[in-house]
Every structure is written in C-alpha cells, then in structure tokens.
Design a protein around this motif. Structure first.
Motif, PDB file in Angstrom:
ATOM      1  N   PRO A 218      -0.240  77.827  59.478  1.00 26.32           N
ATOM      2  CA  PRO A 218      -0.607  77.515  58.906  1.00 26.32           C
ATOM      3  C   PRO A 218      -0.729  76.008  59.169  1.00 26.32           C
ATOM      4  CG  PRO A 218       0.056  78.706  57.688  1.00 26.32           C
ATOM      5  CD  PRO A 218       0.634  79.243  58.906  1.00 26.32           C
ATOM      6  N   LEU A 219       0.285  75.678  58.823  1.00 22.97           N
ATOM      7  CA  LEU A 219       1.375  74.223  58.734  1.00 22.97           C
ATOM      8  C   LEU A 219       0.500  73.467  60.413  1.00 22.97           C
ATOM      9  CD1 LEU A 219       4.963  74.182  57.153  1.00 22.97           C
ATOM     10  CD2 LEU A 219       2.300  74.771  57.004  1.00 22.97           C
ATOM     11  N   HIS A 220       0.034  73.872  61.333  1.00 16.17           N
ATOM     12  CA  HIS A 220       0.236  74.083  62.171  1.00 16.17           C
ATOM     13  C   HIS A 220      -1.808  73.461  62.778  1.00 16.17           C
ATOM     14  CE1 HIS A 220       0.033  71.891  66.110  1.00 16.17           C
ATOM     15  NE2 HIS A 220       0.245  72.776  67.696  1.00 16.17           N
ATOM     16  N   ARG A 253      -0.226  73.533  48.865  1.00 17.77           N
ATOM     17  CA  ARG A 253      -0.409  72.312  49.599  1.00 17.77           C
ATOM     18  C   ARG A 253      -2.166  72.574  49.677  1.00 17.77           C
ATOM     19  NH1 ARG A 253       3.460  70.374  53.330  1.00 17.77           N
ATOM     20  NH2 ARG A 253       5.493  70.525  52.235  1.00 17.77           N
ATOM     21  N   LEU A 254      -2.546  71.431  49.659  1.00 17.18           N
ATOM     22  CA  LEU A 254      -4.124  71.136  49.731  1.00 17.18           C
ATOM     23  C   LEU A 254      -4.430  71.554  51.234  1.00 17.18           C
ATOM     24  CD1 LEU A 254      -5.463  68.713  47.352  1.00 17.18           C
ATOM     25  CD2 LEU A 254      -4.765  71.324  46.709  1.00 17.18           C
ATOM     26  N   MET A 255      -5.141  72.383  52.165  1.00 19.28           N
ATOM     27  CA  MET A 255      -5.354  72.498  53.299  1.00 19.28           C
ATOM     28  C   MET A 255      -6.257  71.141  53.742  1.00 19.28           C
ATOM     29  SD  MET A 255      -3.399  75.355  55.006  1.00 19.28           S
ATOM     30  CE  MET A 255      -1.842  75.398  53.332  1.00 19.28           C
ATOM     31  N   GLY A 256      -5.914  70.676  55.090  1.00 19.86           N
ATOM     32  CA  GLY A 256      -7.234  69.657  55.954  1.00 19.86           C
ATOM     33  C   GLY A 256      -6.908  68.076  55.007  1.00 19.86           C
ATOM     34  N   PHE A 257      -4.980  68.757  54.567  1.00 22.80           N
ATOM     35  CA  PHE A 257      -5.174  66.956  54.015  1.00 22.80           C
ATOM     36  C   PHE A 257      -3.249  67.222  54.127  1.00 22.80           C
ATOM     37  CE2 PHE A 257      -8.217  67.954  51.660  1.00 22.80           C
ATOM     38  CZ  PHE A 257      -8.804  67.700  51.495  1.00 22.80           C
ATOM     39  N   GLY A 258      -2.565  65.784  54.409  1.00 19.77           N
ATOM     40  CA  GLY A 258      -1.178  65.461  55.136  1.00 19.77           C
ATOM     41  C   GLY A 258      -1.291  65.287  56.172  1.00 19.77           C
ATOM     42  N   ARG A 260       2.310  64.758  59.780  1.00 15.36           N
ATOM     43  CA  ARG A 260       3.381  64.333  59.910  1.00 15.36           C
ATOM     44  C   ARG A 260       4.009  62.818  60.289  1.00 15.36           C
ATOM     45  NH1 ARG A 260       8.547  66.391  61.102  1.00 15.36           N
ATOM     46  NH2 ARG A 260       7.990  67.493  59.816  1.00 15.36           N
ATOM     47  N   LYS A 307       1.668  63.376  44.734  1.00 18.51           N
ATOM     48  CA  LYS A 307       2.239  63.101  45.404  1.00 18.51           C
ATOM     49  C   LYS A 307       2.099  61.108  45.550  1.00 18.51           C
ATOM     50  CE  LYS A 307       3.685  66.866  45.221  1.00 18.51           C
ATOM     51  NZ  LYS A 307       4.547  67.814  45.814  1.00 18.51           N
ATOM     52  N   ARG A 310       3.540  58.727  49.500  1.00 17.21           N
ATOM     53  CA  ARG A 310       3.278  60.202  50.342  1.00 17.21           C
ATOM     54  C   ARG A 310       1.945  59.692  51.777  1.00 17.21           C
ATOM     55  NH1 ARG A 310       8.141  62.812  51.459  1.00 17.21           N
ATOM     56  NH2 ARG A 310       9.038  63.541  49.291  1.00 17.21           N
ATOM     57  N   ASN A 315      -6.794  65.235  57.314  1.00 14.78           N
ATOM     58  CA  ASN A 315      -6.481  65.763  58.854  1.00 14.78           C
ATOM     59  C   ASN A 315      -7.350  65.831  59.502  1.00 14.78           C
ATOM     60  OD1 ASN A 315      -5.299  68.437  58.639  1.00 14.78           O
ATOM     61  ND2 ASN A 315      -4.313  68.273  57.810  1.00 14.78           N
ATOM     62  N   GLU A 317      -7.414  68.861  60.492  1.00 16.63           N
ATOM     63  CA  GLU A 317      -8.382  69.748  60.072  1.00 16.63           C
ATOM     64  C   GLU A 317      -9.141  70.234  59.340  1.00 16.63           C
ATOM     65  OE1 GLU A 317      -7.689  72.164  61.790  1.00 16.63           O
ATOM     66  OE2 GLU A 317      -5.486  72.616  62.458  1.00 16.63           O
TER      67      GLU A 317
HETATM   68  N1  ACO Z   1      -0.981  69.213  49.518  1.00 20.00           N
HETATM   69  C1  ACO Z   1      -0.094  68.872  48.053  1.00 20.00           C
HETATM   70  N2  ACO Z   1       1.885  68.286  49.017  1.00 20.00           N
HETATM   71  C2  ACO Z   1       1.516  67.868  50.300  1.00 20.00           C
HETATM   72  C3  ACO Z   1      -0.023  68.375  52.106  1.00 20.00           C
HETATM   73  C4  ACO Z   1      -0.992  68.602  51.104  1.00 20.00           C
HETATM   74  N3  ACO Z   1      -1.762  68.825  51.855  1.00 20.00           N
HETATM   75  N4  ACO Z   1       1.063  67.743  52.483  1.00 20.00           N
HETATM   76  C5  ACO Z   1       2.164  67.321  52.429  1.00 20.00           C
HETATM   77  N5  ACO Z   1       2.651  67.132  50.684  1.00 20.00           N
HETATM   78  C6  ACO Z   1       3.560  67.408  50.200  1.00 20.00           C
HETATM   79  C7  ACO Z   1       4.913  67.545  50.339  1.00 20.00           C
HETATM   80  O1  ACO Z   1       4.834  69.184  49.190  1.00 20.00           O
HETATM   81  C8  ACO Z   1       5.973  67.005  50.473  1.00 20.00           C
HETATM   82  O2  ACO Z   1       6.201  66.744  49.004  1.00 20.00           O
HETATM   83  P1  ACO Z   1       7.498  66.858  47.911  1.00 20.00           P
HETATM   84  O3  ACO Z   1       8.290  66.053  48.578  1.00 20.00           O
HETATM   85  O4  ACO Z   1       7.061  66.212  46.745  1.00 20.00           O
HETATM   86  O5  ACO Z   1       8.143  68.289  48.178  1.00 20.00           O
HETATM   87  C9  ACO Z   1       5.346  65.497  50.023  1.00 20.00           C
HETATM   88  O6  ACO Z   1       3.818  65.567  50.307  1.00 20.00           O
HETATM   89  C10 ACO Z   1       5.740  65.581  51.863  1.00 20.00           C
HETATM   90  O7  ACO Z   1       5.496  66.779  52.131  1.00 20.00           O
HETATM   91  P2  ACO Z   1       6.391  67.417  54.092  1.00 20.00           P
HETATM   92  O8  ACO Z   1       6.053  68.874  53.915  1.00 20.00           O
HETATM   93  O9  ACO Z   1       7.525  66.726  53.923  1.00 20.00           O
HETATM   94  O10 ACO Z   1       5.363  66.776  55.055  1.00 20.00           O
HETATM   95  P3  ACO Z   1       5.151  66.996  56.449  1.00 20.00           P
HETATM   96  O11 ACO Z   1       5.662  65.551  57.313  1.00 20.00           O
HETATM   97  O12 ACO Z   1       6.329  67.590  56.864  1.00 20.00           O
HETATM   98  O13 ACO Z   1       4.028  68.056  56.420  1.00 20.00           O
HETATM   99  C11 ACO Z   1       2.070  69.356  57.089  1.00 20.00           C
HETATM  100  C12 ACO Z   1       2.677  67.627  57.520  1.00 20.00           C
HETATM  101  C13 ACO Z   1       3.209  70.033  57.465  1.00 20.00           C
HETATM  102  C14 ACO Z   1       0.575  68.776  58.057  1.00 20.00           C
HETATM  103  C15 ACO Z   1       1.238  69.075  55.022  1.00 20.00           C
HETATM  104  O14 ACO Z   1       1.111  67.654  54.617  1.00 20.00           O
HETATM  105  C16 ACO Z   1       1.159  70.191  54.943  1.00 20.00           C
HETATM  106  O15 ACO Z   1       1.571  70.809  54.618  1.00 20.00           O
HETATM  107  N6  ACO Z   1      -0.400  70.024  55.097  1.00 20.00           N
HETATM  108  C17 ACO Z   1      -1.510  71.118  54.841  1.00 20.00           C
HETATM  109  C18 ACO Z   1      -1.716  72.252  55.976  1.00 20.00           C
HETATM  110  C19 ACO Z   1      -2.547  71.640  57.001  1.00 20.00           C
HETATM  111  O16 ACO Z   1      -3.745  70.818  56.661  1.00 20.00           O
HETATM  112  N7  ACO Z   1      -2.285  71.724  58.170  1.00 20.00           N
HETATM  113  C20 ACO Z   1      -2.353  71.487  59.083  1.00 20.00           C
HETATM  114  C21 ACO Z   1      -2.038  69.466  59.752  1.00 20.00           C
HETATM  115  S1  ACO Z   1      -2.959  68.936  61.639  1.00 20.00           S
HETATM  116  C22 ACO Z   1      -2.978  69.993  62.664  1.00 20.00           C
HETATM  117  O17 ACO Z   1      -1.587  70.021  63.434  1.00 20.00           O
HETATM  118  C23 ACO Z   1      -3.260  70.076  63.783  1.00 20.00           C
END
Ligand code: ACO
Length: 380
Positions: A218-220, A253-258, A260, A307, A310, A315, A317
């Motif tokens: 799910p992280l990818h 975590r909110l899926m579809g947001f954030g 790397r 956050k 951050r 994203n 997804e």
């Molecule tokens: N919702 C809530 N908080 C988030 C989210 C989110 N979607 N994404 C990151 N954060 C927070 C983390 O909890 C962390 O907070 P903290 O420092 O207080 O602990 C901070 O933001 C940094 O998060 P990291 O995990 O260090 O960021 P990283 O760059 O490693 O992660 C990732 C990127 C894995 C995509 C992450 O944003 C996430 O889990 N998103 C949700 C899952 C998702 O949408 N995945 C699809 C990615 S797109 C793709 O691969 C095709």
C-alpha cells in the motif's frame, strides 16, 4: 572475508541516493514535473496510444506508421495465455486470491512459453498482462475468460476482455491516458527491484515478478483501492472534514496523499484528474467526481494542519481510483491495472541496466554484538 566499506553513512529508505543514470523519466519533486523520455507527461499522456509510449521507452524515439503497425501486430500475436496459466488462474479464483497475487503467480508461468530471448520475453510480458488480469477478473465474477481480439489496440482489447463489449472511444482514451501516465516514474521501489534482479544477469520474467511483489504494498501501488473506499465511506462532502480529522487524530495515513519525491502536487494527479473530468462529463459518475474534488481539498488542508511543513499533496493514486472506477473496474483490479502500464517501464529499465550493467550490491552497517559464545542446545 571482510567487506571494504566505502561509506558508513546510513541512508534510511535510500532517500536522496542516486542509483542509476536513466533516459527514461525524470521526476522533479520540487517543480512538480514529470518528463517521460523527453516529453512532459501533460504533453504525452493524452495524445499517445499506449503502444506509442511503450515504443518510445523501448527505442528512445516515437515509431513511424509502419513501425507502429508491426509493434501492435507483434503484441497482438502474443496475447493468448498458456493453458497452465489459465489453470493456475482458475485455482487462484476458487481460493479468492487477491488479483495482484494472481497476476504475480501467472506472470511466473510465462516462463512456460519457452522464450529465453529478452526481446521475446518483453513482448510476451507486455502482451499477456491484460489477458491475465481480464481473465482473472472474469473468473472472480464466475464468468469464463474471453479470447483477445487482435484487431483492437492494447487498451481497448483489455476493456473488451473484461466486459465482453467493444469499449467507447472515451473509455479507451481514458485508459490510455492512465497507462501512459503511470508507465514510468524514476527510481521507484518496484523499478529499483527490477533493476536489482536484472543486474544479477537474471531474466526479464524474474525481474518483473519481483517488481510485482514490490508494487503490491500500500505504500507503493496498493493505495488506489483504499483511496476510493475512503471517498465512498465519506459519501457526502458535508462528512469529509469530520471523517478525515478522525483518521488523522487516530494517527492513520490518508491513502492517495503524500509522496517521497513530490512536495508540490503530483503532476500525474493533475493529468488524471483532467482525464477523469473529461471521461465523466455527462455520465452518472459526475457527482462522485465532484465529491472527490471536495474530499481532496479538505484532505490537503487537514494534512497541512496536522503535519505542518511536510507538504503532503494529492498523489497519483487518488485520481487513479476515480478514473478506473469510471471505467467500471472493481477495486481489486486497480493495482494490477497499474502494472499493465508500469511493466513497460520495468522492462525499459531492465534493458537500460543491461547496457552498462554492474551488479547492484549496497552495504549494511552491522549493529549487532560481536562477542557471543556458543551455548550447546541442551544447555539453552
Ligand atoms: N496521511 C497522513 N500522514 C502522512 C501521509 C498521509 N498520507 N503521508 C505522510 N504522512 C506523514 C507521516 O506520518 C510522517 O509524519 P511524522 O513525521 O509526524 O511521523 C510524515 O508525513 C512523513 O512521512 P514519511 O512516511 O516519512 O514520508 P515518506 O516519504 O516516507 O512516505 C508515502 C511517502 C509512503 C507515499 C506516504 O506519504 C504515505 O504513506 N502515503 C499514503 C499511501 C499512498 O498514498 N501511497 C501511494 C504513493 S504513490 C505511488 O507509489 C504510486
């Protein structure tokens, strides 16, 4: 033998580490820019057929008319699956195995086609993915797989094999835009996996099977299903803030947001949002599109609140989910459909890796004890 440590600096998650030079795609997270083999994603995604995009990645130029006809024909000729692959899919469907796992297992059986030649393996992998996923999708619904139609393009034939009807040009365009958008994306986890495997002089099928394992998480690539579930659970824009706040309060975590890399809006989300808006114009999904926009705005605002600093943005997804739902795909087929696009990128990276190959072999820093003495079993 002791390893020669050239660096003792530990980079968790290999963040910021450059592992290869590539001509395939460039991801600029600060500018929110994605270039695919020289084309901004906004320029390529909505205009190219998927076959043109794959040809571009594999040959570093667009095909002329004759080359495109030959490429399409080479793929169409390789769409049928070996009987053993279909048998495996039937067994998997009987056990309700997740579609992405069924795809991974079925991709492994393509070794039964007997081709060791990388070019043949590449064509077989690319051509077979839609057949595998459509067959599995139908088996899960209790329906028989449909034979591919060679006169249809890669995207149109996938939709035909899923639903048994010729898809509308709008749906084909929507799917091609999606596949082009996700075809390659720098050194993401699954692409890196494929490059590690091929760097050992393993074969393309092995590299692709490994990449599928990385994509599943799910992280990818595994996020679009949950992202859509979230929009459905919210159901009405008036509920969005309460729902999302609760999730964030619970540390979820909110899926579809954030992302790397992207710290401004993911350009792929932009392209797919526009494609979804075009595709949904005047059909029953319009209300869902509007709701998704509102959920997105609320989520981005709340992520900035919970956050700060951050820069968590929408994203790829999030709109993937909406677009694929608009094509009538069920959520368990979202990640496998992502793989229909991305497999072309994995293969292109493998070809690139093979050209200047050096086995990918990083190091680790040992943090365990070094002075344990052996206790015989009877004394433990
Ligand atoms: N919702 C809530 N908080 C988030 C989210 C989110 N979607 N994404 C990151 N954060 C927070 C983390 O909890 C962390 O907070 P903290 O420092 O207080 O602990 C901070 O933001 C940094 O998060 P990291 O995990 O260090 O960021 P990283 O760059 O490693 O992660 C990732 C990127 C894995 C995509 C992450 O944003 C996430 O889990 N998103 C949700 C899952 C998702 O949408 N995945 C699809 C990615 S797109 C793709 O691969 C095709």
């Amino acid at each position: 033998m002791t390893e020669t440590l050239t660096s003792t600096k530990l980079v968790t998650g290999l963040e910021g580490v450059v592992a290869a030079e590539t001509r395939l795609s460039s991801v600029d997270g600060q500018a929110g820019e994605l270039i695919i083999a020289g084309f901004p994603v906004e320029e390529l995604a909505g205009q190219a057929t998927f076959e043109e995009t794959v040809y571009l990645l594999w040959h570093d130029r667009l095909p002329d008319a004759q080359e495109l006809i030959s490429f399409r024909a080479a793929l169409a000729a390789r769409r049928d699956l070996p009987p053993a692959t279909l048998d495996l899919l039937r067994t998997a469907a009987a056990q309700r195995v997740a579609a992405i796992d069924a795809l991974r297992m079925a991709a492994g059986t393509l070794s039964l086609q007997g081709a060791d030649d990388p070019e043949q393996q590449a064509l077989t992998l690319l051509a077979s993915f839609p057949t595998i996923i459509a067959a599995y999708g139908r088996l899960l619904q209790g329906e028989e797989p449909l034979a591919p139609r060679p006169e249809l393009g890669h995207a149109a034939n996938y939709l035909f094999m899923l639903f048994g009807r010729t898809p509308s040009p709008e749906h084909v365009r929507g799917l091609e835009t999606y596949l082009n958008t996700v075809v390659d994306h720098g050194m993401n986890a699954s692409t890196f996996t494929a490059r590690v495997i091929i760097s050992t002089q393993s074969d393309l099928i092995s590299a692709v099977v490994g990449a599928l394992g990385a994509l599943k998480g799910p992280l990818h690539g595994g996020a679009p299903g949950p992202a859509l579930d979230m929009v459905f659970e919210i159901g009405d824009a008036a509920n969005a803030e309460r729902y999302l706040r609760r999730k964030l309060e619970q540390g979820e975590r909110l899926m579809g947001f954030g992302h790397r890399i992207y710290k401004v809006r993911d350009p792929r989300a932009e392209v797919l949002s526009a494609a979804a808006a075009r595709m949904f114009q005047g059909n029953g999904h319009q209300a869902l599109y509007q709701l998704s926009r509102q959920v997105e705005q609320t989520a981005v605002a709340l992520l900035a609140e919970y956050k700060p600093g951050r820069n968590l943005q929408t994203n790829v997804e999030f709109y993937t989910a909406l677009l694929l739902h608009g094509l009538d795909l069920t959520t368990d087929l979202f990640t496998p459909t992502f793989a229909i696009g991305r497999v072309a990128g994995w293969i292109a990276h493998c070809f690139e890796q093979q050209q200047l190959n050096r086995i990918i072999r990083p190091q680790s820093v040992y943090v365990g004890p070094k002075d344990r003495s052996w206790t015989p079993l009877r004394a433990r």
